[in-house]
Structures are given as C-alpha cells and as structure tokens.
Design a protein around this motif. Structure first.
Motif, PDB file in Angstrom:
ATOM      1  N   UNK A  11      11.833  14.278 -22.239  1.00 54.30           N
ATOM      2  CA  UNK A  11      11.061  15.496 -21.919  1.00 54.30           C
ATOM      3  C   UNK A  11      10.542  15.329 -21.208  1.00 54.30           C
ATOM      4  N   UNK A  12      10.458  14.060 -20.157  1.00 52.17           N
ATOM      5  CA  UNK A  12       9.982  14.430 -19.012  1.00 52.17           C
ATOM      6  C   UNK A  12       8.230  14.036 -18.532  1.00 52.17           C
ATOM      7  N   UNK A  13       7.566  14.990 -19.879  1.00 51.21           N
ATOM      8  CA  UNK A  13       5.925  14.722 -19.280  1.00 51.21           C
ATOM      9  C   UNK A  13       6.151  13.232 -20.192  1.00 51.21           C
ATOM     10  N   UNK A  14       6.525  12.473 -21.270  1.00 50.97           N
ATOM     11  CA  UNK A  14       5.817  11.038 -22.182  1.00 50.97           C
ATOM     12  C   UNK A  14       6.529   9.782 -20.294  1.00 50.97           C
ATOM     13  N   UNK A  15       7.531  10.395 -20.040  1.00 53.85           N
ATOM     14  CA  UNK A  15       7.934   9.196 -19.097  1.00 53.85           C
ATOM     15  C   UNK A  15       7.302   9.178 -17.583  1.00 53.85           C
ATOM     16  N   UNK A  16       6.800  10.256 -17.117  1.00 48.31           N
ATOM     17  CA  UNK A  16       6.015  10.346 -16.250  1.00 48.31           C
ATOM     18  C   UNK A  16       5.013  10.126 -16.125  1.00 48.31           C
ATOM     19  N   UNK A  17       3.589   9.984 -16.993  1.00 46.81           N
ATOM     20  CA  UNK A  17       2.814   9.544 -17.711  1.00 46.81           C
ATOM     21  C   UNK A  17       2.629   8.099 -17.512  1.00 46.81           C
ATOM     22  N   UNK A  18       4.106   7.156 -18.281  1.00 46.40           N
ATOM     23  CA  UNK A  18       4.488   6.127 -18.613  1.00 46.40           C
ATOM     24  C   UNK A  18       4.406   5.467 -16.910  1.00 46.40           C
ATOM     25  N   UNK A  19       5.035   6.188 -16.649  1.00 41.69           N
ATOM     26  CA  UNK A  19       6.027   5.447 -14.748  1.00 41.69           C
ATOM     27  C   UNK A  19       3.964   5.790 -13.927  1.00 41.69           C
ATOM     28  N   UNK A  20       3.591   6.246 -14.740  1.00 40.88           N
ATOM     29  CA  UNK A  20       2.386   6.260 -13.681  1.00 40.88           C
ATOM     30  C   UNK A  20       1.326   5.063 -13.971  1.00 40.88           C
ATOM     31  N   UNK A  21       1.730   4.084 -15.175  1.00 41.83           N
ATOM     32  CA  UNK A  21       0.818   3.079 -15.039  1.00 41.83           C
ATOM     33  C   UNK A  21       1.535   2.276 -14.412  1.00 41.83           C
ATOM     34  N   UNK A  22       2.946   2.105 -14.027  1.00 42.41           N
ATOM     35  CA  UNK A  22       3.061   0.783 -13.015  1.00 42.41           C
ATOM     36  C   UNK A  22       2.859   0.592 -11.650  1.00 42.41           C
ATOM     37  N   UNK A  23       3.274   2.095 -11.646  1.00 42.05           N
ATOM     38  CA  UNK A  23       3.373   2.709  -9.962  1.00 42.05           C
ATOM     39  C   UNK A  23       1.986   3.620  -9.592  1.00 42.05           C
ATOM     40  N   UNK A  24       1.217   2.484  -9.138  1.00 41.04           N
ATOM     41  CA  UNK A  24       0.051   3.609  -8.106  1.00 41.04           C
ATOM     42  C   UNK A  24      -0.183   3.040  -6.688  1.00 41.04           C
ATOM     43  N   UNK A  25       0.132   4.615  -7.073  1.00 36.65           N
ATOM     44  CA  UNK A  25      -0.381   4.935  -4.881  1.00 36.65           C
ATOM     45  C   UNK A  25      -1.451   4.502  -4.914  1.00 36.65           C
ATOM     46  N   UNK A  36       0.499  -1.529   0.422  1.00 32.40           N
ATOM     47  CA  UNK A  36       0.014  -0.055  -0.199  1.00 32.40           C
ATOM     48  C   UNK A  36       1.292   0.991  -0.094  1.00 32.40           C
ATOM     49  N   UNK A  37       0.945   2.538  -0.876  1.00 26.51           N
ATOM     50  CA  UNK A  37       2.020   3.022  -1.339  1.00 26.51           C
ATOM     51  C   UNK A  37       0.744   4.368  -1.257  1.00 26.51           C
ATOM     52  N   UNK A  38       1.348   5.157  -0.013  1.00 21.53           N
ATOM     53  CA  UNK A  38       0.664   6.651   0.084  1.00 21.53           C
ATOM     54  C   UNK A  38       1.963   7.405  -0.138  1.00 21.53           C
ATOM     55  N   UNK A  39       1.767   7.999  -1.322  1.00 25.04           N
ATOM     56  CA  UNK A  39       2.465   8.905  -1.747  1.00 25.04           C
ATOM     57  C   UNK A  39       1.966  10.683  -1.391  1.00 25.04           C
ATOM     58  N   UNK A  40       3.418  11.332  -0.951  1.00 27.50           N
ATOM     59  CA  UNK A  40       3.114  12.619   0.063  1.00 27.50           C
ATOM     60  C   UNK A  40       3.701  13.863  -0.992  1.00 27.50           C
ATOM     61  N   UNK A  41       3.489  14.381  -1.884  1.00 24.10           N
ATOM     62  CA  UNK A  41       3.585  14.659  -2.843  1.00 24.10           C
ATOM     63  C   UNK A  41       4.003  16.911  -2.108  1.00 24.10           C
TER      64      UNK A  41
END
Length: 385
Positions: A174-188, A136-141
C-alpha cells in the motif's frame, strides 16, 4: 540550521541559488573531515528535468561546488531508478553522467547493489547495502504529484535506495506504511528540494508547473507537509506523512515552521485543475507499481486530450493483485490472463497509447470487452443497472 526551518530561493540560476542556500544554512559547520557524503537525487527514469519528473543536475552541481569549496571531496551520487527502467540510462539522459565527469564525483547504481534486511521501527524492509557507507546523506527530491500517493517529495524519494523486488513489495503493502517506516532507518541529514517545475499530477512528468524554486530543510516530515500545501493538499490526504510523524521522523506542524525566502520573488498558486481527476475513473487499480501506473495515466491523458477516452468500453485493471485473475482489459504482466492485456512489465506509455487507440477504433473488440466485463462482474455477484 534548525529542524523547523525551511529556506527558499527563487530564480533561474539554480546552481548558485543552491550554493547560497547551503551557505545560509551553514551546512559546512555540520560536516567533519573524512565524511563520505552521499547525494540522492530523483532519477526515476530517463526523463529530462524540464518535463517535471527528475532532479535538475544544476542543483546537484551547486551542492557539489559548495562541498568542494569547503574542502569536502569524498562525495558520490546514489540512485536506483523505478522498476522497468535502467539507472544508467537515467544517469545519461538526465545529465548526471556529464555532471559526474565534470566534477569527478562517481555515480552509484543502487539497482546493481547487494542488500540487507533492516528493522525499520518494527517493519522489516530490504535496503541496498550502499547506505551503510554514507556518513552524511543529502536527499534531493522533486516536489511533484504522484498517481497513487498524490505527492512525492522527501519521504518517498528514499525508495530509490531499495532493490527492485522491495520496490514492488512496497506497492503490495500500500506504499504509505512502508514509506513511513523506511524513514525511521534512512535519515538524511539534509534535504534540498527541487521545486523548479515538478508535474503536479504524475511522478513521470509531462505537465511541468514552473516555480523556479529551490528549498533547503532538515525535517522530512515538515518538508512534505509544506510540499503538500504547495500542491493544494491537506496533510491528512497524504497518509504517509502522519505515519512518519507518529514514528518520530519529524513534525508536520506548519504553524511552528520558520519558512524564509532568501532571494527572488515568491510565486505559489495551487494548480487550477488536476489531470488525474478527469481520467482516474477509467482505471481499477490495486497494488500497481509506480512505473506501470504512471505509464498508463500518461497514455490516458493523451487519449483524453484527443477526445477518445470516453469511448473506452470498460475500466482498465492494473496492479499486482490481478495476478492469476481474469477480467476484460488489463495492463502489464500482472493482467496477462485477462481477455485483452497490454503486455510489458511495465509497458511503455507510447505502447499503451497506441494499443488503446487501436482498440477504441475497433467496434467489435469494444463490444467483446463490454461483454467480458459484464460476465466477470456477474461472476462476482455484481449486476449492472
């Protein structure tokens, strides 16, 4: 708690505000005995939270107390600072070492972790192995500005769970694309947003905008869409939000969001001006890392405040795309072959400030850089009029 809900609380008691928000969201009902709970704050550098860059330890203390009071004790804090800083220093200076000792919650340095390659919706990314042990991942940005993506909040905060080499590659992509794709794998499973005093311009802080707010949400796309609005941006201005939505990470439709203020007086006003707008013209940026870019912009803001920036003889180049290239004035290891380069990977803000200030007082050096920039432009077929 529903995925279209965002719960908010305002006030100075950050720890107990957080606990009451978690109680209102009934987070304990989502947890099961034996779960390992991971907490991911934003500790990108050893910068105290009051400067508007890092997560307030009081919020994480509230999360831990809430979990302990409901019988959940298998908890750890996970973070990897940005390239150029050391996570253990951030743990210490940001108050998380003391927090760890007080509550008996271990700290895990993702910079020292092994890693694996993950298929993130068709894009291969290298992710730290520690994420595999979290149930259970709690993201605290921290809700704050960002020099390259305009803002940083839930979606971008997961970048701290990547090895340093992959963080550099994110910028080359370019930051934007990999940020979006990372969130398909890491799902807090839960997002607790530090909206206390984030800097609305830069990710490394220095110009905090006090809001004294903590928010709890489930949908990272909705969270960032709302965060963008609070910072005065349209969702369309932050490309990774729409990209993440298209990949199925959540919804950006604020018209369907249920945003509730549970306590305190709400005060939200778009910043009247942004420091970056008055200094960005001085920079030629391509694929730079956040640490290097943030250090440069912080130094330029100081020069701007002192009335020195207008003396700059040429634009300053920064970014990985400059490796092996020549030019007039550059920042960091990537611009080592330039006529004049401020060394470091990344160089510190004080170093950049001092070297640029010295340069601006040297008329001959400024003249040489002006000539070097003109020569480089001519070589590329560009003529100044």
């Amino acid at each position: 708690m529903k995925t279209n809900e965002i719960l908010k609380a305002y006030g100075p008691d950050y720890k107990n505000m957080t606990k009451r928000l978690l109680q209102a969201a009934d987070i304990a009902a989502e947890l099961s005995p034996g779960m390992h709970i991971g907490i991911k704050p934003n500790l990108m550098a050893p910068v105290p939270a009051k400067f508007g860059a890092t997560t307030h330890p009081e919020i994480v203390a509230g999360i831990i107390e809430y979990l302990h009071e409901h019988g959940f004790n298998d908890i750890a804090i996970y973070e990897g600072s940005w390239v150029g800083d050391v996570t253990s220093d951030a743990f210490e200076y940001c108050g998380f070492r003391q927090l760890s000792q007080e509550y008996g919650v271990p700290l895990f340095d993702a910079q020292k972790d092994t890693a694996h390659t993950a298929d993130c919706a068709g894009m291969e990314l290298t992710v730290c192995d520690c994420v595999k042990r979290i149930d259970y991942l709690i993201n605290v940005p921290v809700l704050k500005g960002h020099g390259q993506t305009k803002m940083s909040c839930a979606l971008k905060n997961l970048k701290g769970l990547l090895p340093n080499g992959e963080k550099r590659r994110f910028h080359a992509c370019g930051l934007h694309k990999p940020i979006a794709h990372l969130n398909t794998y890491l799902k807090p499973q839960l997002i607790v947003v530090d909206h206390i005093c984030g800097d609305p311009d830069l990710e490394d802080g220095g110009n905090p905008l006090v809001r004294n707010c903590v928010m709890v949400a489930k949908d990272p796309v909705l969270t960032d869409a709302y965060g963008a609005a609070l910072l005065g941006y349209e969702v369309s201005e932050i490309p990774y939000i729409a990209m993440a939505e298209d990949l199925g990470c959540g919804s950006s439709d604020l018209s369907k969001a249920q945003i509730k203020t549970l306590e305190g007086t709400e005060f939200e006003e778009v910043p009247a001006e942004r420091r970056l707008l008055s200094i960005r013209y001085a920079v030629e940026e391509v694929e730079s890392c956040s640490a290097c870019y943030g250090m440069l912009m912080g130094a330029l803001a100081r020069l701007k405040d002192e009335g020195l920036l207008e003396k700059l003889p040429c634009r300053i180049s920064i970014g990985q795309a400059n490796r092996g290239k020549t030019g007039a004035l550059g920042i960091g290891l990537c611009c080592a072959d330039f006529e004049r380069s401020i060394s470091g990977c990344p160089p510190k803000a004080d170093q950049i400030y001092e070297e640029l200030k010295a340069l601006l007082s040297d008329e001959e050096a400024c003249r040489q850089l002006t000539e070097a920039e003109a020569a480089a432009a001519k070589g590329q077929g560009i003529e100044f009029i």
